[in-house]
Design a protein around this motif. Structure first.
Motif, PDB file in Angstrom:
ATOM      1  N   GLY C  11       0.886  -1.217  -0.172  1.00  0.00           N
ATOM      2  CA  GLY C  11      -0.038   0.040   0.015  1.00  0.00           C
ATOM      3  C   GLY C  11       0.766   1.356   0.080  1.00  0.00           C
ATOM      4  O   GLY C  11       0.610   2.253   0.248  1.00  0.00           O
ATOM      5  N   ASP C  12       2.183   0.968  -0.297  1.00  0.00           N
ATOM      6  CA  ASP C  12       2.885   2.188  -0.420  1.00  0.00           C
ATOM      7  C   ASP C  12       2.960   3.046  -1.788  1.00  0.00           C
ATOM      8  O   ASP C  12       2.823   2.258  -2.639  1.00  0.00           O
ATOM      9  CB  ASP C  12       4.570   1.938  -0.214  1.00  0.00           C
ATOM     10  N   ASP C  14       5.018   4.834  -3.576  1.00  0.00           N
ATOM     11  CA  ASP C  14       5.979   4.636  -4.487  1.00  0.00           C
ATOM     12  C   ASP C  14       6.000   3.159  -5.210  1.00  0.00           C
ATOM     13  O   ASP C  14       6.345   3.098  -6.236  1.00  0.00           O
ATOM     14  CB  ASP C  14       7.414   5.004  -3.826  1.00  0.00           C
ATOM     15  N   LYS C  15       5.635   2.281  -4.378  1.00  0.00           N
ATOM     16  CA  LYS C  15       5.561   0.890  -4.890  1.00  0.00           C
ATOM     17  C   LYS C  15       4.546   0.745  -5.689  1.00  0.00           C
ATOM     18  O   LYS C  15       4.672   0.213  -6.911  1.00  0.00           O
ATOM     19  CB  LYS C  15       5.359  -0.077  -3.747  1.00  0.00           C
ATOM     20  N   MET C  17       3.080   3.182  -7.443  1.00  0.00           N
ATOM     21  CA  MET C  17       3.719   4.110  -8.758  1.00  0.00           C
ATOM     22  C   MET C  17       4.250   3.192  -9.700  1.00  0.00           C
ATOM     23  O   MET C  17       4.095   3.105 -10.773  1.00  0.00           O
ATOM     24  CB  MET C  17       4.398   5.496  -8.321  1.00  0.00           C
ATOM     25  N   ALA C  18       5.485   2.382  -8.916  1.00  0.00           N
ATOM     26  CA  ALA C  18       6.379   1.595  -9.857  1.00  0.00           C
ATOM     27  C   ALA C  18       5.387   0.683 -10.506  1.00  0.00           C
ATOM     28  O   ALA C  18       5.521   0.434 -11.764  1.00  0.00           O
ATOM     29  CB  ALA C  18       7.475   1.095  -9.021  1.00  0.00           C
ATOM     30  N   ILE C  21       3.505   2.329 -13.402  1.00  0.00           N
ATOM     31  CA  ILE C  21       4.347   2.846 -14.520  1.00  0.00           C
ATOM     32  C   ILE C  21       4.749   1.452 -15.407  1.00  0.00           C
ATOM     33  O   ILE C  21       4.731   1.725 -16.451  1.00  0.00           O
ATOM     34  CB  ILE C  21       5.750   3.540 -13.772  1.00  0.00           C
ATOM     35  N   PRO C  73       0.857   6.387   2.034  1.00  0.00           N
ATOM     36  CA  PRO C  73       2.195   6.705   2.831  1.00  0.00           C
ATOM     37  C   PRO C  73       3.153   6.406   1.694  1.00  0.00           C
ATOM     38  O   PRO C  73       3.131   5.591   0.687  1.00  0.00           O
ATOM     39  CB  PRO C  73       2.218   5.892   3.935  1.00  0.00           C
ATOM     40  N   SER C  74       4.409   6.815   1.933  1.00  0.00           N
ATOM     41  CA  SER C  74       5.670   6.240   1.196  1.00  0.00           C
ATOM     42  C   SER C  74       6.509   5.397   1.993  1.00  0.00           C
ATOM     43  O   SER C  74       6.451   5.303   3.257  1.00  0.00           O
ATOM     44  CB  SER C  74       6.526   7.556   1.134  1.00  0.00           C
ATOM     45  N   SER C  75       7.062   4.028   1.141  1.00  0.00           N
ATOM     46  CA  SER C  75       7.607   3.175   1.954  1.00  0.00           C
ATOM     47  C   SER C  75       9.084   3.796   2.618  1.00  0.00           C
ATOM     48  O   SER C  75       9.472   3.023   3.393  1.00  0.00           O
ATOM     49  CB  SER C  75       8.103   2.094   0.998  1.00  0.00           C
ATOM     50  N   ARG C  76       9.495   5.125   2.132  1.00  0.00           N
ATOM     51  CA  ARG C  76      10.602   5.527   2.607  1.00  0.00           C
ATOM     52  C   ARG C  76      10.511   7.027   2.885  1.00  0.00           C
ATOM     53  O   ARG C  76       9.638   7.409   2.232  1.00  0.00           O
ATOM     54  CB  ARG C  76      11.628   5.146   1.647  1.00  0.00           C
ATOM     55  N   MET C  77      11.094   7.597   3.700  1.00  0.00           N
ATOM     56  CA  MET C  77      10.968   9.085   3.772  1.00  0.00           C
ATOM     57  C   MET C  77       9.587   9.474   4.318  1.00  0.00           C
ATOM     58  O   MET C  77       9.166  10.331   3.610  1.00  0.00           O
ATOM     59  CB  MET C  77      11.712   9.855   2.598  1.00  0.00           C
ATOM     60  N   PHE C  87       6.926  14.151  -2.182  1.00  0.00           N
ATOM     61  CA  PHE C  87       7.097  13.460  -3.507  1.00  0.00           C
ATOM     62  C   PHE C  87       6.022  14.307  -4.597  1.00  0.00           C
ATOM     63  O   PHE C  87       6.371  14.399  -5.794  1.00  0.00           O
ATOM     64  CB  PHE C  87       6.683  12.089  -3.279  1.00  0.00           C
ATOM     65  N   ILE C 155       4.733  -6.887  -6.102  1.00  0.00           N
ATOM     66  CA  ILE C 155       5.121  -5.784  -5.611  1.00  0.00           C
ATOM     67  C   ILE C 155       4.226  -5.237  -4.193  1.00  0.00           C
ATOM     68  O   ILE C 155       3.249  -5.398  -4.046  1.00  0.00           O
ATOM     69  CB  ILE C 155       4.775  -4.551  -6.615  1.00  0.00           C
TER      70      ILE C 155
END
Lengths: 155, 155, 155
Positions: C11-12, C14-15, C17-18, C21, C73-77, C87, C155
């Motif tokens: 549920g991150d 950035d993941k 998004m990857a 994409i 949320p984001s997996s990092r930062m 972001f 993912i």
């Protein structure tokens, strides 16, 4: 021969559940499945036994990690250990199999479970600390299975 | 041609180690390997150099992320930065290669390493900040490699 | 037929998004893509609607998770929610599509999106809470797609 390989790297309860649901689902329909347990994934195979004669670093590593599949944290909503308990309640209510049952099911369905020797050595795990009936191997073992399978996941 | 592709999305030391152990293991036995570095995975390719002329947001992003493979956090037991140091001690004791050595090894074994241009642009990385000898590309580059390979992982 | 399958478990932001994409990149060049949303990945499909008649545990689960792709949320930062906002600013500056736009794009490109029924049941999601136009299924549905595809990611 092998149809599906899964590298189980994560030690998160929900990710390991996903790994075992896919693995047992595939095995139930006749696909041949191979799971390779590395790093934190090894905790799913721990039987909870304590072993003597370990060095300080190995004892520390063993102590810091969850002692078996019933004690794993969740990758999200962990809330200092509240999360997994919350999920277990949800799972019981919804009659979803919990992780220890899924692992036993995978075993009964002849899912091949390989403990990564290098990770065991790194984290200080001995064979006596892991469940019986599993195989032991390295990256070369995993790669041979993955060569045959068209479906390979890293979890 | 390509036998194995790995998307290295994670910036966790242990996940990148797993990625490079699988990649070098495959390359050592003659398999052709392509690694595509996106998002946090790009940090593994940083050479530690600082570059001038960046905007504020880009400087902030660069400052918040680890400056190369020797400074990455661990996905578990990170303990405010204690974790990676603990692992490095374990690795040295067990004679396991550390991440910077694994990356050099991958390079020597002709593992193709592709930095994702879109992620570089997003996180504000310039070519001068990444190690030499790597390739640059986008999703299309990755997909062409993955079309050929029967073994594809997202880490 | 299917060329690429993606299990969207995370549920991150950035993941996911990857994942989108890669999925839209593949679909744009004529590849047939199937995405299977399990566990936290389901949050990407939430439409933000609230549903009545849920039990306490289900209400709690729904309340603890982000209500749709714009709030992940984001997996990092992640920095207590600061990360995703940071972001989004970077993405807008760099003209990178944000997650909700990527999901709409995937839909327009006929990327098959399957919500995992078991995860929905476990986390208490009803069909009215998820976006329209998606499919519903279980592990068996996913496995049939993965059997055909040579490119499968978790993912």
């Amino acid at each position: 021969m092998c149809d599906l390989t899964i590298v189980a790297h994560s030690g998160d309860m929900d990710k390991l559940m996903a790994a075992f649901i896919i693995a047992t689902g595939a095995a139930a329909s006749g696909r041949r499945v191979s799971m390779f347990f590395t790093f934190w994934g090894l905790n799913a195979l721990r039987n909870g036994r304590r072993v003597k004669g370990k060095g300080l670093l190995e004892r520390l590593a063993g102590w810091m990690m969850p002692r078996g599949p019933a004690r794993l944290p969740s990758s999200r909503m962990n809330m200092f250990g509240m999360g997994p308990r919350f999920f277990k309640r949800l799972m019981r209510r919804k009659h979803v199999e919990e992780l220890p049952q899924l692992i036993t099911l995978a075993e009964e369905m002849d899912v091949k479970m390989i403990a990564c020797r290098m990770s065991m050595d790194l984290l200080g795990f001995r064979e006596e600390e892991l469940r019986t009936g599993i195989a032991y191997g390295g990256v070369a073992t995993y790669l041979l299975d993955a060569d045959q399978a068209g479906h390979n996941l890293f979890i």
